[in-house]
Each structure stands twice: as structure tokens, then as C-alpha cells.
Design a protein around this motif. Structure first.
Motif, PDB file in Angstrom:
ATOM      1  N   LEU A 229     -11.678 -22.313  -9.032  1.00 23.87           N
ATOM      2  CA  LEU A 229     -12.442 -21.115  -9.371  1.00 23.87           C
ATOM      3  C   LEU A 229     -13.504 -21.476 -10.395  1.00 23.87           C
ATOM      4  O   LEU A 229     -13.295 -22.360 -11.241  1.00 23.87           O
ATOM      5  N   THR A 230     -14.633 -20.810 -10.346  1.00 22.60           N
ATOM      6  CA  THR A 230     -15.741 -21.124 -11.245  1.00 22.60           C
ATOM      7  C   THR A 230     -15.485 -20.582 -12.647  1.00 22.60           C
ATOM      8  O   THR A 230     -14.577 -19.759 -12.871  1.00 22.60           O
ATOM      9  N   ILE A 231     -16.312 -21.017 -13.591  1.00 22.52           N
ATOM     10  CA  ILE A 231     -16.215 -20.523 -14.967  1.00 22.52           C
ATOM     11  C   ILE A 231     -16.443 -19.024 -15.016  1.00 22.52           C
ATOM     12  O   ILE A 231     -15.782 -18.288 -15.761  1.00 22.52           O
ATOM     13  N   ASP A 232     -17.388 -18.548 -14.199  1.00 25.60           N
ATOM     14  CA  ASP A 232     -17.671 -17.106 -14.165  1.00 25.60           C
ATOM     15  C   ASP A 232     -16.454 -16.321 -13.665  1.00 25.60           C
ATOM     16  O   ASP A 232     -16.164 -15.220 -14.169  1.00 25.60           O
ATOM     17  N   HIS A 233     -15.784 -16.866 -12.685  1.00 25.09           N
ATOM     18  CA  HIS A 233     -14.571 -16.206 -12.199  1.00 25.09           C
ATOM     19  C   HIS A 233     -13.539 -16.086 -13.317  1.00 25.09           C
ATOM     20  O   HIS A 233     -12.918 -15.024 -13.504  1.00 25.09           O
ATOM     21  N   MET A 234     -13.344 -17.158 -14.066  1.00 22.33           N
ATOM     22  CA  MET A 234     -12.333 -17.145 -15.130  1.00 22.33           C
ATOM     23  C   MET A 234     -12.753 -16.242 -16.290  1.00 22.33           C
ATOM     24  O   MET A 234     -11.888 -15.617 -16.923  1.00 22.33           O
ATOM     25  N   LYS A 235     -14.036 -16.159 -16.553  1.00 17.45           N
ATOM     26  CA  LYS A 235     -14.496 -15.227 -17.595  1.00 17.45           C
ATOM     27  C   LYS A 235     -14.167 -13.791 -17.201  1.00 17.45           C
ATOM     28  O   LYS A 235     -13.787 -12.965 -18.039  1.00 17.45           O
ATOM     29  N   GLN A 236     -14.323 -13.514 -15.928  1.00 10.38           N
ATOM     30  CA  GLN A 236     -13.992 -12.176 -15.437  1.00 10.38           C
ATOM     31  C   GLN A 236     -12.502 -11.892 -15.596  1.00 10.38           C
ATOM     32  O   GLN A 236     -12.106 -10.787 -16.000  1.00 10.38           O
ATOM     33  N   ILE A 237     -11.683 -12.886 -15.295  1.00 14.73           N
ATOM     34  CA  ILE A 237     -10.236 -12.726 -15.470  1.00 14.73           C
ATOM     35  C   ILE A 237      -9.890 -12.514 -16.943  1.00 14.73           C
ATOM     36  O   ILE A 237      -9.054 -11.665 -17.297  1.00 14.73           O
ATOM     37  N   ASP A 238     -10.538 -13.284 -17.823  1.00 15.41           N
ATOM     38  CA  ASP A 238     -10.265 -13.154 -19.255  1.00 15.41           C
ATOM     39  C   ASP A 238     -10.623 -11.767 -19.772  1.00 15.41           C
ATOM     40  O   ASP A 238      -9.938 -11.215 -20.649  1.00 15.41           O
ATOM     41  N   ARG A 239     -11.693 -11.201 -19.239  1.00 12.40           N
ATOM     42  CA  ARG A 239     -12.072  -9.852 -19.661  1.00 12.40           C
ATOM     43  C   ARG A 239     -11.020  -8.832 -19.232  1.00 12.40           C
ATOM     44  O   ARG A 239     -10.758  -7.854 -19.940  1.00 12.40           O
ATOM     45  N   GLU A 240     -10.424  -9.079 -18.090  1.00 13.09           N
ATOM     46  CA  GLU A 240      -9.441  -8.140 -17.558  1.00 13.09           C
ATOM     47  C   GLU A 240      -8.058  -8.319 -18.196  1.00 13.09           C
ATOM     48  O   GLU A 240      -7.369  -7.341 -18.511  1.00 13.09           O
ATOM     49  N   LEU A 241      -7.636  -9.567 -18.386  1.00 12.32           N
ATOM     50  CA  LEU A 241      -6.267  -9.844 -18.820  1.00 12.32           C
ATOM     51  C   LEU A 241      -6.144 -10.274 -20.279  1.00 12.32           C
ATOM     52  O   LEU A 241      -5.040 -10.287 -20.829  1.00 12.32           O
ATOM     53  N   GLY A 242      -7.238 -10.659 -20.905  1.00 12.54           N
ATOM     54  CA  GLY A 242      -7.177 -11.106 -22.290  1.00 12.54           C
ATOM     55  C   GLY A 242      -6.710 -12.549 -22.418  1.00 12.54           C
ATOM     56  O   GLY A 242      -6.586 -13.281 -21.437  1.00 12.54           O
ATOM     57  N   ILE A 243      -6.429 -12.954 -23.630  1.00 16.94           N
ATOM     58  CA  ILE A 243      -6.041 -14.329 -23.919  1.00 16.94           C
ATOM     59  C   ILE A 243      -4.589 -14.573 -23.512  1.00 16.94           C
ATOM     60  O   ILE A 243      -3.723 -13.732 -23.722  1.00 16.94           O
ATOM     61  N   MET A 244      -4.339 -15.731 -22.933  1.00 12.25           N
ATOM     62  CA  MET A 244      -2.987 -16.099 -22.530  1.00 12.25           C
ATOM     63  C   MET A 244      -2.190 -16.584 -23.751  1.00 12.25           C
ATOM     64  O   MET A 244      -2.545 -17.578 -24.372  1.00 12.25           O
ATOM     65  N   LYS A 245      -1.125 -15.861 -24.102  1.00 12.46           N
ATOM     66  CA  LYS A 245      -0.253 -16.252 -25.204  1.00 12.46           C
ATOM     67  C   LYS A 245       1.128 -16.684 -24.699  1.00 12.46           C
ATOM     68  O   LYS A 245       1.686 -17.659 -25.171  1.00 12.46           O
ATOM     69  N   ASN A 246       1.645 -15.927 -23.776  1.00 12.57           N
ATOM     70  CA  ASN A 246       2.961 -16.198 -23.200  1.00 12.57           C
ATOM     71  C   ASN A 246       2.759 -16.523 -21.728  1.00 12.57           C
ATOM     72  O   ASN A 246       2.430 -15.645 -20.929  1.00 12.57           O
ATOM     73  N   PRO A 247       2.910 -17.789 -21.312  1.00 10.43           N
ATOM     74  CA  PRO A 247       2.625 -18.159 -19.921  1.00 10.43           C
ATOM     75  C   PRO A 247       3.499 -17.441 -18.904  1.00 10.43           C
ATOM     76  O   PRO A 247       3.066 -17.198 -17.779  1.00 10.43           O
TER      77      PRO A 247
END
Length: 623
Positions: free
Chosen positions: A462-480
Motif C-alpha cells: 500500500l502507498t504512503i497516501d493509503h497509510m496516511k488515510q488509515i492513520d487518520r481513521e484509526l490513529g496511532i498504533m499502541k496495542n498491536p
């Protein structure tokens, strides 16, 4: 050892002990029914004692209030009743199921003994069997328990599996002895108040229920001195059913598991055991009155339950969220999470070639796996034109069959028939993500070991833009662990299952933009997201059972889902297509980095173009 395997061994052992204890208690009652002189009075009081020991007093009242009440119904409920999770028959079924699941970790003789006992049970009409038939079955259970204990001692290496079995056995035995003594103390106190004299009848019963009558008589004069009986069953360091003996052996087994060292994750378990042992050191049975003895036994019962709870929490077993008080009342946790399903899978691939094919070389990955959650019972591959297959295991542990067809053909059919048994193993929603798990997750060794499942492939990138979109939706990963669940739910909410929108060659980038696809595409997207967060994740190919009125989708052909590696737990399945854990409805065939590693049928041939028709049937079978 994976916690799933440990869980099966632990509850197998506890239910072996529970089955034998309950069989012995009920058998003692049947014997005393014959010996009783004052039939009505003695029998009624005896049944109250037995049902209190089995934590089923209210059930006894319900049975006796029935218009058609007969005493045989009391025997049936404790011996054979399917609705009673602690009946001897139910315990045998649980033992057999857990033994089946963990067959790779126990001697074959152990499995065969309990499977034989189970088959005897299946020959009995559980709803209408006679007391004579029930008593014969109780004798079989006691004999099987003693035989399998001997098998464990004589045929198992003293590794992790052995220690888990021993811990389950001693904890269950200590708790049951304490409960028997507690109830007997209460009943005898009532009889003393009523009759104004000592009553030794129940102390004889207590010794028989704990299989300690003969051993007691060899150490004491042939009389039922209550204090001596209590001292024998509570504090004797040499009798294998005394509370002290059981507790000592629990501690020894845990020392073996931990190599004699107290670590940051096991200190609570050691602290609880030390607390119970200190209470033993401080107590003197001869100096206690009946109320003080009952208080001690009550406290010890609660302590045993707490040890079981802490042990389960420490080693991630399935009862870690259960209230210990619930356990003391129902004693039914051995059935929790233990569900198995048996399926018949028929998978047919039909290739039609435009022109006659000169020859073809093919490989298939259609043979289901056998592991701690799934067992392949039978498998058959039929190929037309007829061809011999040669099997090997690939780098990912998948079964691969190759075959060569030298003759001319314009039609190729590959049909496989499998029978698979699946254990329900729900864990991920129950996992308490501990600091120890987090330390393992971030360690260099962990990442190096699972590097193959951390690197994205052409299918999962997945591209960087795709992951930025995911980060906006789900936030920072703390607990895998929680993040993997959140990703599964996010994909299920935002992606549409559509069999016409993609092809077998569609990549995750395209599927992400389309927000649609089949299970293969949805799985690739989830893999791309998890691996971008350094969470080891792998592609799983298999089958999905969809029963009547089910909301699950993906059973028309092979199904696909994700498995996430959780430190200390193992691979845990998540199905983003259906937003569910991969439990007893998911049949695993192959695992790999992406679809290309687990493609069901691959091959090369000399000829024109081809068409493929795939038919999959998954049917539920009787156990």
C-alpha cells in the motif's frame, strides 16, 4: 507451547480428576444406599450431602419436586445428564475432546484409553439407562482415570506438557477434598446439634469419597475420630489426596515450569502459593473447633480458585476472565471455549481447454493442515485423466501435491474430499496485552524471526497516501492486538464484497482505491496495513462453513483471511470479509505471504486457452 495447547491439557487434566472424583462420590452414595438401615431418613440426608458437594442443591430440590420423581433421577443427573456440565458423562466428553485436540502432546495410550471410555458411553442410552448400567459406567471411568494416570507417569517425558497436566490434576484434587470436608463438617455439626452426640457416619463417607479409607485405617485405629480424619485429609504430607500433598505438588510443578526462578510475570502466582502454604504452617487441626475448621476450609477453597485464576492469567489460558466465585459454584469452566466441529469438504476444479493439450505439469495445495486447532481425519485426491501424485511440504508448511499428465487431453478434473475436525479457539478478544508481550513484540529477535511476514509483497503493498488515510481513521498504533481488531472492523465497514470488481491478479493498491473485492483482495489490504505497522501477519487460504441463516460470506469457493502473530499466544485468525475471528467455521489449508504462496492449483501446459469451473461444498457432519 502455545497457550491453546496448554489450555487443552490443563482442562483435560482437571476434568479427568473431576470425572473420577464425581464417579467415586456417586459410587459411594450408591453403596451407602444399600447399607443404610433407616432408608428414608439416611437416603434423603445422603443425597443432600452429595448434591452440596457437587454444588447442585437447588437442582436436587427441583428434581424431588417433580410429580414423577424417582430416586433414579438423582443418580442420573450426576452421572449421565447432558445438561449438567459436571456430570460424569459430560466430564468424559470434555476429556476426550481435549485429548483429541492435544494428541501430539500426550501418549497414544492415554488418548486410546479415554476414547475407549467415551465409546462405551456412546453405547449407553443416556436418557433411559438403569442404575446398574450407570454404576458399571462409573466403575469404567474410575478405572480409566487410574490407568491414564499410570500412563502419564510411565510414558511421558517431564516437559511442559507433563507439568501442565500435573498442575491441573493437583489443583482440582485439592479443591475437591476441601469441598468434601467442608460439607461433611457442616452436616456433622447439624447432626450433633440434633442428636447431641458425635456422628461418625459422614466421616466414613468422606474417607471413601477421597479414596482414603484403607490408607487411614493403616495409620489409625479402626475408629472414626473426626480430628484424626481431618488431620489425615488436610495435613498429611504423604497421602496423595490430602490438601497439603496436592498443594506441595502444584508448587513443584510450577517450579519445574519456571526453572525454579520467580520472574516478573509469575511472581503473583508464587505469592499466592506461598500464602496458602503459610496458612498450613500456622494451623493446628487439634486446636480448632468446628467453626474454625470450616472457616479454614472455606478460605482454602477460595485460595485454590484464586491459584487457578492466577495460573490461567499467567499462562494465557481460557478462564482468565472468569470470576473465581462462579467457579466454586458451577465448576463448569472446563467446557468454556471447548467446541469442536467436524466437516466434509469437497473441492472440484474443472479445466476445459480450447484445444487438445499435449502434456501438463501441475501442483495443488488442497490438503487441509493438522495443528493445535485443527485435525485432518481423512483426505483423498481424484484426478482425471488418472495420474499419480507426489507430495512434499513447502517452506511455509503447506502440503503440496504435484502430478504430470503426459497423454493428450482436453479436460482436466481435480477433486479432493477432506474430513476435518476443528476446535473453537477464541482468544484475541480476551487477550490482556501485557508489558511482557509488548517487550517481545518490539524485540529485534521477534522481528527477525517473523521477517517474512513483515515485508509487503506486490500483492499486499500500500502507498504512503493509503497509510496516511488509515492513520487518520484509526490513529496511532499502541496495542498491536487491538489495532489488528480495529483494522478488521474498519475494512469490513468500508469495503464491499463484490465478486465482479477484481480478478485473481488484482493488487491491494487497486482494491483499496476501489473499496471492493473478494476475500482475497480484502485480505491483501489488511495484510498491507498490518505489515506497515510491523505486525507479523500472514495470508491464510482455506474454506468457510456457512450454515443456515448465517451472515457469513465467502463459501462459494476457497476463502481467505488473515492470521496475526501475538507474542506468547501464537497465530490468531481474523476474517476481515466477515469481521469475525477465524474460529470453528474456518478450515485452514495453506498459509503464506500472499495468495501467490497458497494458490490452490498451479500448472503449465502446452495448448490453447482454458476455462476454469470451481465447485466447493462444505457440510457439517455429526461428531
Amino acid at each position: 507451547m502455545l497457550s491453546r495447547v496448554a489450555n487443552s491439557l490443563y482442562w483435560m487434566s482437571r476434568n479427568v480428576e473431576r470425572a473420577e472424583n464425581n464417579a467415586r462420590i456417586l459410587d459411594v452414595q450408591l453403596l451407602q444406599m444399600i447399607e443404610a438401615s433407616d432408608e428414608e431418613l439416611i437416603r434423603d440426608s445422603d443425597w443432600k450431602l452429595i448434591y452440596e458437594i457437587c454444588a447442585s442443591t437447588e437442582t436436587m430440590k427441583q428434581i424431588k419436586s417433580l410429580p414423577s420423581y424417582q430416586e433414579d433421577q438423582l443418580v442420573h443427573y450426576l452421572a449421565m445428564e447432558e445438561a449438567n456440565s459436571n456430570s460424569v458423562a459430560s466430564c468424559v466428553k470434555i476429556v476426550r475432546e481435549n485429548a483429541r485436540i492435544s494428541r501430539d502432546h500426550i501418549p497414544d495410550d492415554y488418548w486410546e484409553a479415554w476414547n475407549g471410555c467415551y465409546l462405551i458411553l456412546m453405547e449407553i442410552d443416556q436418557k433411559s439407562c438403569t442404575v446398574k448400567e450407570m454404576r458399571k459406567f462409573l466403575e469404567q471411568v474410575k478405572l480409566t482415570s487410574l490407568i491414564t494416570q499410570g500412563i502419564v507417569e510411565s510414558a511421558m517425558s517431564r516437559g511442559v506438557s507433563y507439568q501442565i497436566i500435573k498442575i491441573g490434576k493437583w489443583l482440582e484434587r485439592a479443591e475437591k477434598t476441601a469441598r468434601i470436608l467442608n460439607v461433611v463438617c457442616e452436616r456433622t455439626r447439624e447432626r450433633v446439634v440434633e442428636a447431641q452426640s458425635e456422628d461418625y457416619y459422614y466421616w466414613l463417607a468422606a474417607l471413601r469419597m477421597t479414596n482414603g479409607y484403607n490408607a487411614y485405617l493403616k495409620m489409625n485405629p479402626p475408629q472414626m475420630n473426626p480430628k484424626k480424619v481431618l488431620a489425615f485429609l488436610i495435613a498429611n504430607p504423604n497421602f496423595p489426596r490430602s490438601i497439603r500433598y496436592c498443594l506441595t505438588h502444584v508448587r513443584k510443578a510450577i517450579d519445574e515450569l519456571e526453572g525454579g526462578k520467580i520472574s516478573h510475570y509469575s511472581w503473583e502466582l508464587y505469592a499466592k502459593l506461598d500464602q496458602l502454604q503459610e496458612e498450613f504452617e500456622e494451623i493446628s487441626i487439634d486446636e480448632l473447633n468446628s467453626d474454625e475448621i470450616m472457616d479454614f476450609l472455606n478460605d482454602f477453597q477460595n485460595g485454590c480458585n484464586e491459584v487457578g485464576e492466577v495460573f490461567s492469567k499467567t499462562y494465557y489460558l481460557s478462564d482468565s476472565e472468569t470470576n473465581p466465585m462462579e467457579f466454586s459454584q458451577s465448576q463448569s469452566m472446563g467446557t468454556k471455549g471447548i467446541t469442536s466441529m467436524k466437516y466434509k469438504v469437497e473441492h472440484t476444479n474443472i479445466f476445459e481447454y480450447e484445444t487438445i493439450v499435449d502434456q501438463s505439469m501441475n501442483s495443488i495445495r488442497l490438503k487441509p493442515r493438522t495443528d493445535e486447532c485443527q485435525r485432518l481425519l481423512s483426505y483423498r485426491a481424484e484426478i482425471t485423466p488418472a495420474s499419480l501424485t507426489k507430495e512434499h511440504i513447502d517452506i511455509w508448511g503447506n502440503h503440496v501435491e504435484t502430478f504430470f499428465i503426459a497423454e493428450h487431453h482436453q479436460h482436466l478434473e481435480v477433486k479432493t474430499t477432506s474430513i476435518v475436525s476443528i476446535q473453537k479457539s477464541p482468544f484475541i478478544h480476551r487477550i490482556d496485552y501485557s508489558p511482557e508481550m509488548n517487550a517481545i513484540f518490539h524485540s529485534q529477535l521477534f522481528r527477525e524471526h517473523y521477517l517474512a511476514f513483515l515485508s509487503n509483497t506486490a500483492y499486499t503493498y500500500l502507498t504512503i497516501d493509503h497509510m496516511k488515510q488509515i492513520d487518520r481513521e484509526l490513529g496511532i498504533m499502541k496495542n498491536p492486538v487491538q489495532y489488528a481488531i480495529d483494522v478488521m472492523e474498519y475494512i469490513h465497514q468500508h469495503f464491499t464484497y463484490d465478486g465482479e470488481s477484481t480478478t485473481v491478479d488484482t493488487k491491494a493498491e487497486e482494491s483499496f482505491d476501489l473499496r471492493k473485492g473478494v476475500c482475497q483482495d480484502i485480505t491483501h489490504v489488511m495484510l498491507g496495513i498490518l505489515r506497515s505497522k510491523y505486525i507479523p501477519a500472514r495470508y491464510v487460504s482455506g474454506y468457510l462453513y456457512v450454515g443456515e441463516n448465517s451472515a457469513l460470506v465467502g463459501d462459494a469457493a476457497s476463502h481467505a483471511w488473515v492470521e496475526v502473530m501475538v507474542p506468547g499466544i501464537g497465530w490468531v485468525g481474523l476474517d476481515p470479509t466477515n469481521n469475525v475471528e477465524a474460529l470453528e467455521n474456518h478450515i485452514r489449508v495453506g498459509v503464506g505471504r500472499d495468495y501467490n504462496d497458497v494458490s490452490p492449483v498451479q500448472g503449465v501446459y502446452r495448448g490453447g486457452s482454458q476455462s476454469l469451473d470451481v465447485k466447493v461444498s462444505v457440510s457439517l457432519m455429526d461428531q
